[in-house]
Structures are given as structure tokens and as C-alpha cells.
Design a protein around this motif. Sequence first.
Motif, PDB file in Angstrom:
ATOM      1  N   ALA A 283       7.804  -0.215   3.459  1.00  0.00           N
ATOM      2  CA  ALA A 283       8.775  -0.523   2.423  1.00  0.00           C
ATOM      3  C   ALA A 283       9.962  -1.252   3.023  1.00  0.00           C
ATOM      4  O   ALA A 283      10.192  -1.222   4.234  1.00  0.00           O
ATOM      5  CB  ALA A 283       9.249   0.768   1.732  1.00  0.00           C
ATOM      6  N   SER A 284      10.716  -1.897   2.157  1.00  0.00           N
ATOM      7  CA  SER A 284      11.966  -2.528   2.573  1.00  0.00           C
ATOM      8  C   SER A 284      13.060  -2.155   1.584  1.00  0.00           C
ATOM      9  O   SER A 284      12.794  -1.809   0.432  1.00  0.00           O
ATOM     10  CB  SER A 284      11.818  -4.048   2.657  1.00  0.00           C
ATOM     11  OG  SER A 284      11.540  -4.619   1.393  1.00  0.00           O
ATOM     12  N   ILE A 285      14.278  -2.245   2.069  1.00  0.00           N
ATOM     13  CA  ILE A 285      15.460  -1.993   1.243  1.00  0.00           C
ATOM     14  C   ILE A 285      16.308  -3.251   1.253  1.00  0.00           C
ATOM     15  O   ILE A 285      16.553  -3.836   2.311  1.00  0.00           O
ATOM     16  CB  ILE A 285      16.275  -0.803   1.780  1.00  0.00           C
ATOM     17  CG1 ILE A 285      15.449   0.483   1.700  1.00  0.00           C
ATOM     18  CG2 ILE A 285      17.595  -0.656   1.022  1.00  0.00           C
ATOM     19  CD1 ILE A 285      16.095   1.662   2.422  1.00  0.00           C
TER      20      ILE A 285
ATOM     21  N   ALA B  66       0.829  -1.221   0.000  1.00  0.00           N
ATOM     22  CA  ALA B  66       0.000   0.000   0.000  1.00  0.00           C
ATOM     23  C   ALA B  66       0.854   1.258   0.000  1.00  0.00           C
ATOM     24  O   ALA B  66       0.415   2.301   0.475  1.00  0.00           O
ATOM     25  CB  ALA B  66      -0.931  -0.006   1.204  1.00  0.00           C
ATOM     26  N   THR B  67       2.058   1.132  -0.498  1.00  0.00           N
ATOM     27  CA  THR B  67       2.947   2.295  -0.578  1.00  0.00           C
ATOM     28  C   THR B  67       3.261   2.561  -2.046  1.00  0.00           C
ATOM     29  O   THR B  67       3.809   1.696  -2.729  1.00  0.00           O
ATOM     30  CB  THR B  67       4.250   2.063   0.207  1.00  0.00           C
ATOM     31  OG1 THR B  67       3.919   1.817   1.571  1.00  0.00           O
ATOM     32  CG2 THR B  67       5.171   3.262   0.117  1.00  0.00           C
ATOM     33  N   GLY B  68       2.909   3.741  -2.521  1.00  0.00           N
ATOM     34  CA  GLY B  68       3.068   4.053  -3.933  1.00  0.00           C
ATOM     35  C   GLY B  68       4.493   4.353  -4.341  1.00  0.00           C
ATOM     36  O   GLY B  68       5.378   4.568  -3.508  1.00  0.00           O
ATOM     37  N   GLN B  69       4.707   4.391  -5.639  1.00  0.00           N
ATOM     38  CA  GLN B  69       6.054   4.637  -6.152  1.00  0.00           C
ATOM     39  C   GLN B  69       6.550   6.038  -5.818  1.00  0.00           C
ATOM     40  O   GLN B  69       7.758   6.251  -5.722  1.00  0.00           O
ATOM     41  CB  GLN B  69       6.090   4.398  -7.658  1.00  0.00           C
ATOM     42  CG  GLN B  69       6.023   2.929  -8.028  1.00  0.00           C
ATOM     43  CD  GLN B  69       6.554   2.672  -9.424  1.00  0.00           C
ATOM     44  OE1 GLN B  69       6.478   3.524 -10.302  1.00  0.00           O
ATOM     45  NE2 GLN B  69       7.096   1.485  -9.631  1.00  0.00           N
ATOM     46  N   LEU B  70       5.643   6.985  -5.628  1.00  0.00           N
ATOM     47  CA  LEU B  70       6.063   8.326  -5.233  1.00  0.00           C
ATOM     48  C   LEU B  70       6.941   8.255  -3.984  1.00  0.00           C
ATOM     49  O   LEU B  70       8.034   8.833  -3.935  1.00  0.00           O
ATOM     50  CB  LEU B  70       4.826   9.186  -4.967  1.00  0.00           C
ATOM     51  CG  LEU B  70       5.076  10.670  -4.656  1.00  0.00           C
ATOM     52  CD1 LEU B  70       5.544  11.396  -5.903  1.00  0.00           C
ATOM     53  CD2 LEU B  70       3.807  11.317  -4.099  1.00  0.00           C
ATOM     54  N   GLU B  71       6.472   7.508  -2.984  1.00  0.00           N
ATOM     55  CA  GLU B  71       7.229   7.369  -1.746  1.00  0.00           C
ATOM     56  C   GLU B  71       8.459   6.483  -1.929  1.00  0.00           C
ATOM     57  O   GLU B  71       9.528   6.749  -1.358  1.00  0.00           O
ATOM     58  CB  GLU B  71       6.321   6.781  -0.662  1.00  0.00           C
ATOM     59  CG  GLU B  71       5.151   7.681  -0.292  1.00  0.00           C
ATOM     60  CD  GLU B  71       4.065   6.932   0.443  1.00  0.00           C
ATOM     61  OE1 GLU B  71       4.273   6.603   1.631  1.00  0.00           O
ATOM     62  OE2 GLU B  71       3.012   6.653  -0.165  1.00  0.00           O
TER      63      GLU B  71
ATOM     64  N   ILE C 286      11.336   8.313  -3.393  1.00  0.00           N
ATOM     65  CA  ILE C 286      11.963   9.194  -2.402  1.00  0.00           C
ATOM     66  C   ILE C 286      12.939   8.403  -1.539  1.00  0.00           C
ATOM     67  O   ILE C 286      14.050   8.867  -1.240  1.00  0.00           O
ATOM     68  CB  ILE C 286      10.880   9.876  -1.535  1.00  0.00           C
ATOM     69  CG1 ILE C 286      10.066  10.857  -2.389  1.00  0.00           C
ATOM     70  CG2 ILE C 286      11.504  10.598  -0.341  1.00  0.00           C
ATOM     71  CD1 ILE C 286       8.846  11.433  -1.687  1.00  0.00           C
ATOM     72  N   LEU C 287      12.542   7.190  -1.157  1.00  0.00           N
ATOM     73  CA  LEU C 287      13.450   6.323  -0.397  1.00  0.00           C
ATOM     74  C   LEU C 287      14.672   5.952  -1.235  1.00  0.00           C
ATOM     75  O   LEU C 287      15.809   5.983  -0.745  1.00  0.00           O
ATOM     76  CB  LEU C 287      12.716   5.055   0.047  1.00  0.00           C
ATOM     77  CG  LEU C 287      11.642   5.214   1.129  1.00  0.00           C
ATOM     78  CD1 LEU C 287      10.938   3.886   1.348  1.00  0.00           C
ATOM     79  CD2 LEU C 287      12.259   5.705   2.441  1.00  0.00           C
ATOM     80  N   TYR C 288      14.433   5.581  -2.509  1.00  0.00           N
ATOM     81  CA  TYR C 288      15.565   5.196  -3.363  1.00  0.00           C
ATOM     82  C   TYR C 288      16.542   6.360  -3.530  1.00  0.00           C
ATOM     83  O   TYR C 288      17.772   6.154  -3.530  1.00  0.00           O
ATOM     84  CB  TYR C 288      15.082   4.725  -4.731  1.00  0.00           C
ATOM     85  CG  TYR C 288      16.239   4.313  -5.611  1.00  0.00           C
ATOM     86  CD1 TYR C 288      16.812   3.058  -5.491  1.00  0.00           C
ATOM     87  CD2 TYR C 288      16.803   5.217  -6.516  1.00  0.00           C
ATOM     88  CE1 TYR C 288      17.898   2.693  -6.267  1.00  0.00           C
ATOM     89  CE2 TYR C 288      17.883   4.858  -7.297  1.00  0.00           C
ATOM     90  CZ  TYR C 288      18.435   3.592  -7.164  1.00  0.00           C
ATOM     91  OH  TYR C 288      19.532   3.253  -7.920  1.00  0.00           O
ATOM     92  N   ARG C 289      15.998   7.550  -3.665  1.00  0.00           N
ATOM     93  CA  ARG C 289      16.853   8.737  -3.800  1.00  0.00           C
ATOM     94  C   ARG C 289      17.844   8.813  -2.645  1.00  0.00           C
ATOM     95  O   ARG C 289      19.035   9.071  -2.837  1.00  0.00           O
ATOM     96  CB  ARG C 289      15.963   9.985  -3.840  1.00  0.00           C
ATOM     97  CG  ARG C 289      16.642  11.313  -3.558  1.00  0.00           C
ATOM     98  CD  ARG C 289      15.588  12.418  -3.412  1.00  0.00           C
ATOM     99  NE  ARG C 289      16.190  13.647  -2.884  1.00  0.00           N
ATOM    100  CZ  ARG C 289      16.361  13.893  -1.585  1.00  0.00           C
ATOM    101  NH1 ARG C 289      15.982  12.981  -0.680  1.00  0.00           N
ATOM    102  NH2 ARG C 289      16.903  15.028  -1.188  1.00  0.00           N
ATOM    103  N   ARG C 290      17.358   8.592  -1.428  1.00  0.00           N
ATOM    104  CA  ARG C 290      18.226   8.667  -0.257  1.00  0.00           C
ATOM    105  C   ARG C 290      19.231   7.512  -0.242  1.00  0.00           C
ATOM    106  O   ARG C 290      20.399   7.706   0.093  1.00  0.00           O
ATOM    107  CB  ARG C 290      17.379   8.633   1.019  1.00  0.00           C
ATOM    108  CG  ARG C 290      18.183   8.790   2.307  1.00  0.00           C
ATOM    109  CD  ARG C 290      18.885  10.134   2.369  1.00  0.00           C
ATOM    110  NE  ARG C 290      19.565  10.338   3.644  1.00  0.00           N
ATOM    111  CZ  ARG C 290      20.257  11.425   3.954  1.00  0.00           C
ATOM    112  NH1 ARG C 290      20.353  12.429   3.060  1.00  0.00           N
ATOM    113  NH2 ARG C 290      20.833  11.549   5.139  1.00  0.00           N
ATOM    114  N   VAL C 291      18.788   6.321  -0.612  1.00  0.00           N
ATOM    115  CA  VAL C 291      19.689   5.161  -0.651  1.00  0.00           C
ATOM    116  C   VAL C 291      20.824   5.414  -1.641  1.00  0.00           C
ATOM    117  O   VAL C 291      22.002   5.174  -1.343  1.00  0.00           O
ATOM    118  CB  VAL C 291      18.916   3.889  -1.040  1.00  0.00           C
ATOM    119  CG1 VAL C 291      19.879   2.719  -1.263  1.00  0.00           C
ATOM    120  CG2 VAL C 291      17.903   3.524   0.038  1.00  0.00           C
ATOM    121  N   ALA C 292      20.475   5.917  -2.827  1.00  0.00           N
ATOM    122  CA  ALA C 292      21.497   6.186  -3.846  1.00  0.00           C
ATOM    123  C   ALA C 292      22.509   7.215  -3.350  1.00  0.00           C
ATOM    124  O   ALA C 292      23.722   7.081  -3.578  1.00  0.00           O
ATOM    125  CB  ALA C 292      20.824   6.661  -5.131  1.00  0.00           C
TER     126      ALA C 292
END
Length: 581
Positions: free
Chosen positions: A311-313, A270-275, A278-284
Motif C-alpha cells: 500500500a501507499s499513503i 493484492a491488498t484488500g480494503q480490510l487492511e 486499518i492503515l487509514y485508521r492510523r493515518v487519521a
Amino acid sequence: MSDVKTKKLINEPEDIVAEAIEGMVLAYPDMLSLEGATGRAVVALDGPRDGKVGLVTGGGSGHEPLFAGYVGRGLMDAAAVGNVFASPSPEHIMDAARAVDGGAGVMFLYGNYTGDVLNFDMAVEECRENGIEARSIAVNDDVASAPAESAEERRGVAGNFFVFKVAGAAAEEGRSLKDCEAAARNALSRTRSMGVALSACSLPQTGKLNFEIGHDEMEVGMGIHGEPGMRRGTLKKADDVADELIDTILNDIKLSQGDSVSVLVNGLGATGQLELFILYRRVAKRLKDIGVSIHKSWVGEYATSLEMAGASISLMKMDDDLKKLLDAPCQSPCLTVAGALAPRGKHTLRMAKAAADVATIDRSQLIGDGAVTPDVFRDAMLAVAQVITDKRDWLSELDGVIGDGDHGVTMDIGWSAVRDALADVGDETISQISNRMAKAFLDAVGASTGPLYSSAFKAAGAKVENRLNLDASAMVDWIDGICSGIVSRGGAKLGDKTMIDAWSPAVEQARQALNGGADLIACLDAACIGAKKGRDHTAELESKRGRSKKLGERSIGHVDPGAASAHVMLVAMKDSIKNTI
């Protein structure tokens, strides 16, 4: 626990898995087929072939696209689909294994959960009995669920994605079973994951949230089945959440400047790609800051937990072979890597299902003393099935507090199958009825409960195989068999906060009553009293087994659902017998 019902687009709850499988196969007719008598083995149309290692995955429904979404060319050859949040049964798994055996061996890959381990281990045993070399790998990538020194206890979460891709490419390349296993284990050893949940999910059968969480709270390190996390904290901004997850992973995987990783940022339903972006941006950014390059990345829903928000990373530390295998082409419903795939090869069905042996019993040689006849016993088992149905939601609510919330649902599915199996037992003995129950429960349920109660019913039946009817002593022996069968299959002991904490004192109290001269009903009364005391005592214990083990001290104060259902079963059995004889 809130009484608010959640909403889902389903028909009848008992039909959800079969209808979802049917819809998936209809949606991808060029990729997937359904094979085997159980209707639970989704197979790649052009995956299995002669001379190729057969790859089988599987797990509970509710994680889509995991597991069947990874069935396709260059990935998994088949997936055994279990009930919601419950492992497939050995027969589900064997339908998949029979469909993909190409003469080069079969490898099973699945998440490291008790039920999956038990059921896939039983499938490995059956493969070997059929002369098929089989290996299995329990994926354990979740850094939050156990420390590094106990990595073998970690759960499998979204890191399955990387292990499946690597193993599938290795098998597609034509590597041997040994080399496919080595490639998959290399991928697993270099993969770490961690997640966070912002909301609970709800089982379709109950429509109730598995646990409650405040609007300003988050569960850090939650499980893929909706289990509560390692700790609960105040909801933070996306960068802070990403930092906590990535810091924990980096502390475990030990990356250095110049290393390369592949990244998966996975939504839980239930977490959209918009969010997620944003998480991936920080991970990168974090990886760039420490001089680590990203070889490949994926952002989206790849391993979900029904409608859970969060979400998970996942990171996989790359080497040259992993880069080659990760880049290799594949095609499946949820993952496609572009590239030329070789023409489909020939596939010959090799492993046939063995016919079941039907034992003949000379009833004249059996001990006839005792008030519990096969008919009385059958009626008692039907009474248990009905009470489990009546108590289903309560048992699931107990499980939702410290587990994944499906115990009542799973027990109901198993006992409903027993009810159907007992519709026409003819002149079978109590031992034969017990064996019939064992098969019905195992085929219907899987999960950890399936193998445990299947072993329990078999062991109980073996205890009374010389009896036509049961007297007090034989009844206590049957209950003793239930307990010993569970212990032999699962290895739990008294004090681990499991169903054994109810069954063991039930046996002890019943045996003491028997030795004191008690009659059959008094022995059953004693068993119920022992089970109730054991059930209540589990609230004082810290979980040492199963998914709730990850909660540590957070499990204290809550009754174990398996112990609760054991007490429910004994009381129903006692009441039925008491009202009949």
C-alpha cells in the motif's frame, strides 16, 4: 530468482494491452471511446471541446485504474496506454493529443520516469511543430525516491490521483493553459506519497516474480513498477508501517496545527480494503494528534502494480483553490465526485496527422564498396530480432533485480516490430532500412528504450547515408552512430551503468581494430569484445540513471540489462554477417 510461474487470467501475452483496452471501452460505452490509428488512445466521450484545454495523461499498463481510469468528464480528456510498465510511444501520445485539442492548448501529465519524460517530450515537440501550444508536468510525489533537495528526481506514484483531479477541474472550469498548469503544479508541490511492498509482482509475458522477498520481509519505499524499495526490513504491524510512511511524509511536507489535508490510502493490487482501512485508521489518528484536519479521503485501489501486495499513503496539503477544485464534480470509470456537469460542448478535430515524406535516393551516387549489402544488413537485423526473442526472459530477469523487470519484454516488442517492418523493404538502402527500424521500434515500444534506440537507428543511418554497401570503416561508423544517437537523446555517459557502458567500449575497440588494419569481421569481433567487457564492468558500478538509480549501492553487483542486450545485439549481428559474406 525462483522458477515458480505465477498465474494470470489472460489469453496470449502479446494481446493483453489491446484486449484490456477493448474490454474497458466496452465496459464504459457512455464515457470512453478509442481514437487514432495506434489503438492506444482512450478518449472521454464528453471531455474534449472547443475552447477548452485538452488534458492528456498516459503511462504503462499494469497500474490500473491508472491511467485510463481517470479519463472522463472533469478529469483527463485522454490517456495514451503503453505496454506493461512501459511508457506509451510519441505516436500513442499524439493520437491522444490530436483527439483532445480544442484550440486552447494541450497539457500532458504523467509520472516522472525516464521513458515517460523522453516520450512525452517528443510529443510536446511534435505539438509545437503543428502550431499547438503544449505543456507537460512530470508528477514526482514519491518522497522515498530522492531527498527534498533533489525533488526533481523523485518518481511519480499514487499522487498522480490528486494532480489529475485538480488539473481536470481547472480545465473543466475553463481556465487557460497557463492557469491549468499553475493549478496542477500547485497540487503537485503540496502532494507527497510513500509506499511499502509485501510481495513482488510478475509481468504477464514472463510469469516470474520481479524480485524475491521473504515471507517475513517488506520493501519500504518501493516503486510503482515493482522496483525494489529503498531498503528491506522485517515485516511490522500495520500501525508501525503506517507510522513509518506518515513520519517520512510529514518530515517532508511540514504540516502545522490547523492545516488541512486530503488523504489517499492506495492498494497496490493484492491488498484488500480490510487492511487498507486499518492503515487509514492510523493515518487519521496521527493527523488528528497534530491538529491537522482531513478535507477529503479515498481508500482503495487507485494506482496499482499488477498483483503486488502492499500500500501507499498520499497526502495533499490543501488551500482554498485546491479545496474548490478537489470538490468539483467529475465522472470517470474509477473516480466520480457527485455534482452537476454542464452539457457537452462542441468539439472540432483540429490537429491532423502529417503525411510522411518519402525520400528519393539516387543509388548511383552511393559508395558501393563493402561486403555488407542492404540484403546482408537486413538479414543481420532479423537475426538480432530472433536472438532478442530467445533472450527475452533472461534480460527481464536481469532487469527484475535492479529495475522493473520488463527490459527483455520491451526489447522483444521493439525488435518484433522491426521484424515486421523489414518483411518488405524493397530496394531500400541501409540508411533507409535504419530509419524504418527507428520508426517501427519507437511506435511499438515507447518506454525509455523506444526513443533511445529510435534515435540510435536514425543516427546510425545518417552515418552511412552516402553508402550503398558497408565496408569495415562504414560498419564501425554505423555502430558509432548507435552509441552517439543514444547519448544525444538520453544524456547518459560512460560509468552511469546503462547501455552506453557496452556501446561506448564497443565503438572504441572496433575503432582501434580498424585503425590497426583489421577487416570487417575482425572489427565486429572487437566490438563484441568491448561490449562484453563493458557489460561485465557494469556489475561493479552504482546506477546513476533510470529506475535503478534509486537503489544506490544496492545496484552494485548486478549487470545492467541494457548493457547486456547491447552485447547480445552485437554478437547476433556479427554472427549473421560472418555466416553470410
